[in-house]
Each structure stands twice: as C-alpha cells, then as structure tokens.
Design a protein around this motif. Structure first.
Motif, PDB file in Angstrom:
ATOM      1  N   VAL A  11       0.853  -1.184   0.000  1.00 10.87           N
ATOM      2  CA  VAL A  11       0.000   0.000   0.000  1.00 10.87           C
ATOM      3  C   VAL A  11       0.892   1.239   0.000  1.00 10.87           C
ATOM      4  O   VAL A  11       2.016   1.206   0.513  1.00 10.87           O
ATOM      5  CB  VAL A  11      -0.943  -0.018   1.222  1.00 10.87           C
ATOM      6  CG1 VAL A  11      -0.170   0.074   2.518  1.00 10.87           C
ATOM      7  CG2 VAL A  11      -2.003   1.066   1.130  1.00 10.87           C
ATOM      8  N   GLN A  12       0.389   2.304  -0.559  1.00 11.92           N
ATOM      9  CA  GLN A  12       1.138   3.556  -0.575  1.00 11.92           C
ATOM     10  C   GLN A  12       1.028   4.265   0.766  1.00 11.92           C
ATOM     11  O   GLN A  12       0.051   4.056   1.506  1.00 11.92           O
ATOM     12  CB  GLN A  12       0.616   4.470  -1.684  1.00 11.92           C
ATOM     13  CG  GLN A  12       0.889   3.953  -3.082  1.00 11.92           C
ATOM     14  CD  GLN A  12       0.478   4.949  -4.149  1.00 11.92           C
ATOM     15  OE1 GLN A  12      -0.287   5.871  -3.897  1.00 11.92           O
ATOM     16  NE2 GLN A  12       0.995   4.769  -5.350  1.00 11.92           N
ATOM     17  N   PRO A  13       1.990   5.097   1.103  1.00 15.50           N
ATOM     18  CA  PRO A  13       1.889   5.881   2.340  1.00 15.50           C
ATOM     19  C   PRO A  13       0.583   6.663   2.375  1.00 15.50           C
ATOM     20  O   PRO A  13       0.152   7.227   1.362  1.00 15.50           O
ATOM     21  CB  PRO A  13       3.097   6.812   2.251  1.00 15.50           C
ATOM     22  CG  PRO A  13       4.094   6.063   1.428  1.00 15.50           C
ATOM     23  CD  PRO A  13       3.273   5.332   0.401  1.00 15.50           C
ATOM     24  N   GLY A  14      -0.048   6.671   3.546  1.00 17.75           N
ATOM     25  CA  GLY A  14      -1.348   7.314   3.693  1.00 17.75           C
ATOM     26  C   GLY A  14      -2.514   6.386   3.428  1.00 17.75           C
ATOM     27  O   GLY A  14      -3.669   6.744   3.706  1.00 17.75           O
ATOM     28  N   GLY A  15      -2.243   5.216   2.896  1.00 11.70           N
ATOM     29  CA  GLY A  15      -3.303   4.272   2.584  1.00 11.70           C
ATOM     30  C   GLY A  15      -3.729   3.452   3.782  1.00 11.70           C
ATOM     31  O   GLY A  15      -3.259   3.649   4.910  1.00 11.70           O
ATOM     32  N   SER A  16      -4.632   2.499   3.523  1.00 11.06           N
ATOM     33  CA  SER A  16      -5.201   1.674   4.592  1.00 11.06           C
ATOM     34  C   SER A  16      -5.164   0.200   4.211  1.00 11.06           C
ATOM     35  O   SER A  16      -5.212  -0.148   3.029  1.00 11.06           O
ATOM     36  CB  SER A  16      -6.668   2.068   4.846  1.00 11.06           C
ATOM     37  OG  SER A  16      -6.765   3.401   5.298  1.00 11.06           O
ATOM     38  N   LEU A  17      -5.094  -0.634   5.235  1.00 14.53           N
ATOM     39  CA  LEU A  17      -5.241  -2.076   5.100  1.00 14.53           C
ATOM     40  C   LEU A  17      -5.992  -2.585   6.318  1.00 14.53           C
ATOM     41  O   LEU A  17      -5.908  -1.989   7.400  1.00 14.53           O
ATOM     42  CB  LEU A  17      -3.877  -2.782   5.044  1.00 14.53           C
ATOM     43  CG  LEU A  17      -3.069  -2.737   3.755  1.00 14.53           C
ATOM     44  CD1 LEU A  17      -1.697  -3.378   3.992  1.00 14.53           C
ATOM     45  CD2 LEU A  17      -3.795  -3.437   2.623  1.00 14.53           C
ATOM     46  N   ARG A  18      -6.705  -3.684   6.148  1.00 14.80           N
ATOM     47  CA  ARG A  18      -7.322  -4.340   7.302  1.00 14.80           C
ATOM     48  C   ARG A  18      -6.805  -5.765   7.369  1.00 14.80           C
ATOM     49  O   ARG A  18      -7.012  -6.558   6.445  1.00 14.80           O
ATOM     50  CB  ARG A  18      -8.841  -4.341   7.213  1.00 14.80           C
ATOM     51  CG  ARG A  18      -9.482  -4.856   8.506  1.00 14.80           C
ATOM     52  CD  ARG A  18     -10.983  -4.773   8.516  1.00 14.80           C
ATOM     53  NE  ARG A  18     -11.609  -5.857   7.790  1.00 14.80           N
ATOM     54  CZ  ARG A  18     -12.870  -6.239   7.981  1.00 14.80           C
ATOM     55  NH1 ARG A  18     -13.612  -5.619   8.880  1.00 14.80           N
ATOM     56  NH2 ARG A  18     -13.378  -7.212   7.263  1.00 14.80           N
TER      57      ARG A  18
END
Length: 123
Positions: A11-18
């Motif tokens: 994921v790119q910086p600032g993004g999200s993952l769960r």
C-alpha cells in the motif's frame, strides 16, 4: 488450535489495510489476542492487543491510526490500519494466550502464533 492471518499487501503511504486473524479450535472469550510486527533486522514489537475483559491497548507509534476489533462470535480479530507510514512495514503476526500479562506484553507472553503476513508501505 491455530491462528491464520490475512489481508496484508502493498500500500502507498497514507493508505489503509485491514488485517484479519481467524482463530480455529478456540474462541477469544478467555484469551488475550495481540498483534505484533517485525521489521527486517528489528525485534518483534507489540502493536495492539484485545483482552478477554474487552480492554484494548496500542503501541504509541500506532495510536490514532490503528484500530483493533473482534466479531460478535469472538473467533476473528481485525486490525484496521489507516494513514499507513513506511515505518509500518514488516511482517505482522497475531498471537493469543489464556493469560494476560498486562498492557501489550511482549512476544514471550503469548503461546499461540499465526504464520505472519507481509505489510509493505511504499510509494
């Protein structure tokens, strides 16, 4: 008794993952479950934990960005990670134990471990 993580990735910086941790063979009613991470050449560190008394703890580095939660059956634990930073990169593990050592604890306080899943934050 096993724990299986899923949901990692790039994921790119600032993004999200769960991230998801599914427990097989037991429920989390009488366990503490924690999320740990390990970056290359660094020690494994605690990120968050959820105790059987519904207490929640976070490492200072992730407070306000990560959220731990469970499903109603308490067989699955989630780690929502928002505003991800490159320093969040590492292998993430979920872990569980029948006893809570207090606070986040350390890796030696947990008996059961998942296989780990890679999270990479990079542009």
């Amino acid at each position: 008794v096993s724990l299986v993580e899923s949901g990692g990735g790039l994921v790119q910086p600032g993004g999200s993952l769960r991230l998801t941790c599914a427990a097989y063979g037991f429920t989390l009613d009488y366990h503490v479950i924690g999320w740990f991470r390990q970056a290359p050449e660094k020690e494994r560190e605690g990120v968050s934990c959820y105790t059987s008394h519904n207490r929640i703890y976070y490492a200072d580095s992730v407070k306000g960005r990560f959220t731990i939660s469970t499903d109603n059956a308490k067989t699955t634990v989630y780690l929502q990670m928002d505003n991800l930073k490159p320093e969040d990169t590492g292998v993430y593990y979920c872990a569980a134990d029948e006893s809570w050592a207090g606070g986040l604890g350390n890796q030696w306080d947990y008996t059961y471990w998942g296989q780990g899943i890679q999270v990479t934050v990079s542009s």
